[in-house]
Design a protein around this motif. Structure first.
Motif, PDB file in Angstrom:
ATOM      1  N   ALA A  86      16.144 145.646  71.865  1.00 31.07           N
ATOM      2  CA  ALA A  86      15.019 146.504  71.509  1.00 31.07           C
ATOM      3  C   ALA A  86      13.699 145.998  72.078  1.00 31.07           C
ATOM      4  N   ALA A  87      13.749 144.992  72.947  1.00 31.29           N
ATOM      5  CA  ALA A  87      12.517 144.400  73.477  1.00 31.29           C
ATOM      6  C   ALA A  87      11.879 145.286  74.538  1.00 31.29           C
ATOM      7  N   VAL A  88      10.550 145.296  74.542  1.00 30.84           N
ATOM      8  CA  VAL A  88       9.752 145.824  75.644  1.00 30.84           C
ATOM      9  C   VAL A  88       8.857 144.667  76.068  1.00 30.84           C
ATOM     10  N   VAL A  89       9.057 144.172  77.280  1.00 35.48           N
ATOM     11  CA  VAL A  89       8.520 142.872  77.686  1.00 35.48           C
ATOM     12  C   VAL A  89       7.266 143.015  78.543  1.00 35.48           C
ATOM     13  N   TYR A  90       6.272 142.187  78.222  1.00 37.15           N
ATOM     14  CA  TYR A  90       5.114 142.013  79.104  1.00 37.15           C
ATOM     15  C   TYR A  90       5.188 140.597  79.638  1.00 37.15           C
ATOM     16  N   ASN A  91       5.300 140.483  80.962  1.00 33.18           N
ATOM     17  CA  ASN A  91       5.458 139.192  81.635  1.00 33.18           C
ATOM     18  C   ASN A  91       4.080 138.607  81.915  1.00 33.18           C
ATOM     19  N   LEU A  92       3.728 137.542  81.203  1.00 26.72           N
ATOM     20  CA  LEU A  92       2.376 136.987  81.228  1.00 26.72           C
ATOM     21  C   LEU A  92       2.361 135.626  81.919  1.00 26.72           C
ATOM     22  N   ASN A 145       6.457 144.733  72.859  1.00 29.32           N
ATOM     23  CA  ASN A 145       6.659 144.010  71.605  1.00 29.32           C
ATOM     24  C   ASN A 145       7.131 142.581  71.839  1.00 29.32           C
ATOM     25  N   THR A 146       7.141 142.163  73.111  1.00 36.90           N
ATOM     26  CA  THR A 146       7.583 140.820  73.481  1.00 36.90           C
ATOM     27  C   THR A 146       6.743 140.331  74.654  1.00 36.90           C
ATOM     28  N   VAL A 147       6.289 139.089  74.562  1.00 36.36           N
ATOM     29  CA  VAL A 147       5.568 138.464  75.675  1.00 36.36           C
ATOM     30  C   VAL A 147       6.450 137.378  76.262  1.00 36.36           C
ATOM     31  N   TYR A 148       6.653 137.458  77.562  1.00 38.02           N
ATOM     32  CA  TYR A 148       7.440 136.457  78.286  1.00 38.02           C
ATOM     33  C   TYR A 148       6.465 135.656  79.144  1.00 38.02           C
ATOM     34  N   LEU A 149       6.342 134.361  78.841  1.00 38.08           N
ATOM     35  CA  LEU A 149       5.368 133.487  79.483  1.00 38.08           C
ATOM     36  C   LEU A 149       6.017 132.673  80.598  1.00 38.08           C
ATOM     37  N   LEU A 150       5.446 132.754  81.795  1.00 37.31           N
ATOM     38  CA  LEU A 150       5.871 131.856  82.861  1.00 37.31           C
ATOM     39  C   LEU A 150       5.495 130.428  82.473  1.00 37.31           C
ATOM     40  N   VAL A 164       8.554 134.570  74.243  1.00 37.15           N
ATOM     41  CA  VAL A 164       9.641 133.960  75.014  1.00 37.15           C
ATOM     42  C   VAL A 164       9.018 133.068  76.086  1.00 37.15           C
ATOM     43  N   PHE A 165       9.455 131.834  76.147  1.00 31.57           N
ATOM     44  CA  PHE A 165       8.985 130.888  77.164  1.00 31.57           C
ATOM     45  C   PHE A 165       9.988 130.820  78.310  1.00 31.57           C
ATOM     46  N   GLU A 166       9.488 130.600  79.502  1.00 28.59           N
ATOM     47  CA  GLU A 166      10.380 130.269  80.615  1.00 28.59           C
ATOM     48  C   GLU A 166      10.500 128.762  80.702  1.00 28.59           C
ATOM     49  N   PHE A 167      11.739 128.287  80.754  1.00 31.16           N
ATOM     50  CA  PHE A 167      12.000 126.856  80.828  1.00 31.16           C
ATOM     51  C   PHE A 167      12.608 126.513  82.185  1.00 31.16           C
ATOM     52  N   VAL A 168      12.142 125.391  82.736  1.00 32.77           N
ATOM     53  CA  VAL A 168      12.581 124.928  84.051  1.00 32.77           C
ATOM     54  C   VAL A 168      13.446 123.696  83.833  1.00 32.77           C
ATOM     55  N   PHE A 169      14.745 123.873  83.964  1.00 31.53           N
ATOM     56  CA  PHE A 169      15.687 122.783  83.721  1.00 31.53           C
ATOM     57  C   PHE A 169      16.364 122.290  84.999  1.00 31.53           C
TER      58      PHE A 169
END
Length: 638
Positions: free
Chosen positions: A74-80, A127-132, A190-195
């Protein structure tokens, strides 16, 4: 009563003095209204007013009611990308300065400005923020004047450039305030993780040199580069990997693998680089990274990052496709796992859950992590939060990725949605197989060309963006707003995928926004009307028909015939309910066509422009403006 981080930020903002008369601070009007241009404000008052309204916002219970479900669907994402999205030339001197202004506020994007953007993001319909990545950045071989966010110096430290010196608060404090503010507005974070990679000068180098690949020679030695494979070997590699046969994969030449040496016995700092001395007394240094697949990819090397060494097998002590992505079967042996590194990676997301209360993770280069490690990362994070979302930077939404515990993948839509022939092929395939895993509904991200890249500052670009956004929003996808697309931003963030040599010569890497100071055209001086209001309309329609649109079952995506090839029709079906999308894929020219129905007469209501279209003699004649899209709720058939 306990004071929250957000309340502390509000208190400090209200204590700030007014700006001197010789200083002015401007903000884009689009951040708080639908109108372009700029407005001069007192930053303390401007930001405190927004935060006060956020604090007064009635708590939504959506996060709790969906806590037990896979909420990504159900997410609508804004990539920030905070330091870019929230950047602006606040003193209007024509540049975005790296250093703070006299008033103590930065022009580069900060977490305070990201908080101020949250109401704007919410009103768009996200309704969701995805952070680089937000982590501290290395200095060695730094690209541009800010460095790559993927050159992670310390995965547990936040980039100090994301603070606001005027407040005197550390960036980790502001990040906690950001998550609090998002949750008050009913927005998940939501965070982006670099592994898979780290900075060349990672803080781990001195404590864990065995977590890295080392090359013989001094840092300035330029013999090293991606391994070369002749055509016969390439053919063998592709044949074996296509069959998923990873036994005895062809290795690079001995000349290439011979450049790699064991971890050094001792270390010494040389400028920003760590150099080692091997047991034989010879110098060595950390190997930089390059594009991992395909094996003959000739993208420029990633000089500021290196691959982490996931395995300790002595026969695979080198960087190549078979050690960093298409792992040779010999590396399936648990005895080869670099256990201490794996345990540290597994601990990172739980640490962020505890300290910041985040809701999900996007795994950068998830396709290049060992499958067992990915499963362990997911299991560890979900011990305390069963609803914690995992997204994979993977182009193929397969059951295998789902079985690893992932809720969504990036998907392939940006690579096919620009061509009606390719999009028809993908949709026919999905209609036949069903959607195994949700994927992002978008025509761009920070590594691809912008939708408006080929038609900058033009109505053609805007029309094309309108078509692509609407089409992606009516598919069983996760709508994905790459920040800037809503104002028809055309300048690339990075030249990662689908760029040509003209792009690479026209946009030097060190000047790209992924590495250097830059601001979107928030003032919309390009005179193209932003898509902000249009996006709100489409997302509002999607929300009303969410159950139907989100259905990815077999047979739920049908492509009716239209007499005009550039008019794309998509019928979405779920039981007796159905929606019909018709859109003009041509951004320059109006297109007309006819579509036939089983019923002879009737009136169809366009949910986007809210007007009727008449069906006569089983036919609907359509004339669409460039980029125009229509969406009809079809009458139920007995």
């Amino acid at each position: 009563m306990h004071t929250t981080h957000l309340e502390t930020v509000l208190h400090l903002l209200r204590q700030l003095p007014s700006l001197p008369e010789n200083q002015a601070y401007h903000i884009p009007q689009l951040w708080t209204s639908d109108f372009p241009g700029t407005a001069a404000v007192e930053p303390g008052i401007y930001y405190s007013d927004i935060i006060a309204r956020i604090l007064e916002h009635p708590r939504t219970d959506s996060a709790e009611t969906e806590r037990k479900s896979r909420w990504s669907e159900a997410a609508v994402v804004y990539n920030l990308f905070v330091r870019l999205t929230a950047a602006f030339d606040h003193n209007l001197d024509g540049t975005v300065g790296k250093e703070p202004l006299e008033c103590g506020f930065r022009e580069t994007g900060t977490l305070l400005k990201a908080i101020a953007l949250l109401p704007y993001i919410s009103e768009l319909g996200a309704n969701t923020v995805y952070l680089l990545p937000l982590t501290a950045i290395g200095k060695a071989n730094r690209k541009g004047n800010l460095g790559s966010p993927y050159a992670v110096k310390d995965p547990f430290a936040i980039d100090p450039m994301l603070d606001e010196p005027a407040l005197g608060l550390a960036p980790d404090f502001l990040l906690k305030a950001f998550v609090e503010a998002a949750h008050l507005l009913g927005i998940r974070v939501v965070f982006e993780f670099v592994f898979r990679t780290a900075a060349i000068d990672s803080s781990w180098v001195t404590t864990h040199p065995s977590w890295f690949y080392w090359l013989s020679g001094n840092t300035g030695d330029n013999r090293y580069g991606p391994p070369f494979f002749d055509q016969e070997t390439l053919n063998a590699i592709y044949e074996k990997t296509d069959r998923h046969d990873l036994q005895n994969l062809p290795a690079p030449s001995g000349e290439y693998t011979g450049m790699f040496v064991p971890p050094p016995a001792s270390l010494a700092r040389h400028n920003d680089n760590m150099e080692g001395i091997g047991e034989n007394g010879m110098p060595c240094h950390i190997a930089s990274a390059f594009s991992d697949w395909p094996p003959d990819d000739r993208q420029p090397p990633w000089t500021d990052v290196t691959y982490l060494k996931m395995h300790n097998h002595p026969d695979f002590n080198y960087i190549a496709y078979n050690t960093i992505r298409m792992y040779d079967a010999a590396l399936d042996d648990p005895d080869t796992f670099n256990r201490e590194l794996w345990d540290t990676i597994i601990s990172i997301i739980p640490w962020y859950q505890e300290h910041y209360g985040i809701d999900g993770a996007m795994i950068d280069m998830g396709h290049a992590l060992p499958g067992e490690l990915k499963r362990m990362i997911v299991a560890s994070a979900r011990k305390s939060r069963p609803d914690f979302a995992f997204w994979d930077e993977n182009f193929d939404p397969t059951p295998a990725v789902r079985d690893e515990g992932f809720d969504a993948v990036f998907g392939s839509l940006p690579f096919v949605i620009h061509d009606p022939v390719f999009i028809r092929g993908l949709l026919n395939y999905l209609n036949k197989t069903g959607v195994a895993l949700p994927f992002f509904g978008t025509g761009e991200n920070h590594n691809t060309p912008r939708v408006c890249h080929r038609n900058p500052c033009s109505e053609t670009g805007r029309n094309h963006a309108m078509f692509i956004f609407t089409l992606s929003a009516i598919l069983p996808t996760i709508p994905f707003l790459h920040s800037g697309m809503e104002i028809c931003e055309w300048h690339p963030v990075n030249l990662g995928l689908n760029f040509d040599e003209n792009d690479r010569s026209g946009f030097p890497a060190e000047t790209l926004p992924l590495f250097s100071t830059f601001s979107y055209d928030w003032e919309t001086t390009n005179r193209v009307e932003p898509l902000v209001r249009y996006i709100r309309t489409v997302l509002s329609v999607r929300k009303k028909h969410a159950e139907l649109i989100r259905c990815g079952d077999k047979g739920s995506i049908v492509l009716p015939y239209v007499t005009e090839p550039e008019l794309l029709a998509v019928l979405r079906k779920n039981g007796s309910k159905s929606l019909l999308f018709i859109g003009n894929s041509n951004g320059e020219t109006p297109k007309s066509g006819i579509i036939e129905f089983a019923f002879p007469e009737g009136s169809l209501f366009d949910l986007i422009e809210e007007r009727n279209h008449e069906v006569s003699d089983h036919k609907l004649s359509i004339c669409c403006r460039p980029g125009q899209c229509l969406l009809f709720e079809l009458p139920q058939q007995n």
